[in-house]
Design an enzyme around this catalytic site. Structure first.
Site, mmCIF file in Angstrom:
data_model
loop_
_atom_site.group_PDB
_atom_site.id
_atom_site.type_symbol
_atom_site.label_atom_id
_atom_site.label_comp_id
_atom_site.label_asym_id
_atom_site.label_seq_id
_atom_site.Cartn_x
_atom_site.Cartn_y
_atom_site.Cartn_z
ATOM 1 C CB CYS A 195 -0.910 -0.051 1.238
ATOM 2 S SG CYS A 195 -1.716 1.497 1.652
ATOM 3 C CB CYS A 220 0.440 1.610 4.130
ATOM 4 S SG CYS A 220 -1.287 1.114 4.078
#
Length: 147
Positions: free
Chosen positions: A73, A76
């Protein structure tokens, strides 16, 4: 009124998972674990998976801030250094942890994580607040303290 042992906070060690009893006044005195002798607060997010995660949220008396994330991600990965920076400011008032939802899919499912990154705040083993999306360090700190 004098402090008694019943006033002690339970703090799960980020290294050996032992549950430590600590008077609230000692939180800021760099306490160490009674079992492994390592620092109870490191100023870094604690990486937790299934069984360890449940012990930390259920047995730690201070709020537990969780970043549900995954290595693939992009947002993230962008938020990770900000989250680490926020941990330095939030500890010892909060236990700051990370859960890799790719490695711990059971936790992602159990807590109905539908987007990542997602921050969740736990008190007494129960989720009390949730915020999806990447945030910078100041926003993470403000969000956690505002709950």
């Amino acid at each position: 009124m004098t402090s008694t042992t019943s006033d002690a906070l339970h703090i799960v060690c980020p290294h050996c998972d032992a549950v430590n009893r600590l008077p609230p006044a000692r939180l800021r005195e760099q306490p160490t674990c009674g079992k492994c002798q390592k620092d109870l607060f490191t100023g870094q997010p604690v990486d937790l998976a299934s069984a360890r995660f449940l012990k930390h949220i259920e047995r730690t008396d201070i709020p537990v801030l969780v970043d549900f994330w995954a290595p693939w991600c992009g947002p993230c990965r962008t938020m990770a250094p900000w989250y680490a920076q926020a941990a330095k400011s939030l500890e010892p008032d909060f236990r700051v942890v990370k859960v890799n939802t790719e490695a711990s899919q059971d936790l992602g499912s159990r807590f109905n994580i539908r987007s990542i990154p997602t921050l969740a705040l736990f008190r007494g083993g129960r989720e009390v607040a949730r915020q999806p999306g990447a945030m910078d360090a100041n926003s993470i700190i403000a969000w956690a303290r505002g709950r």
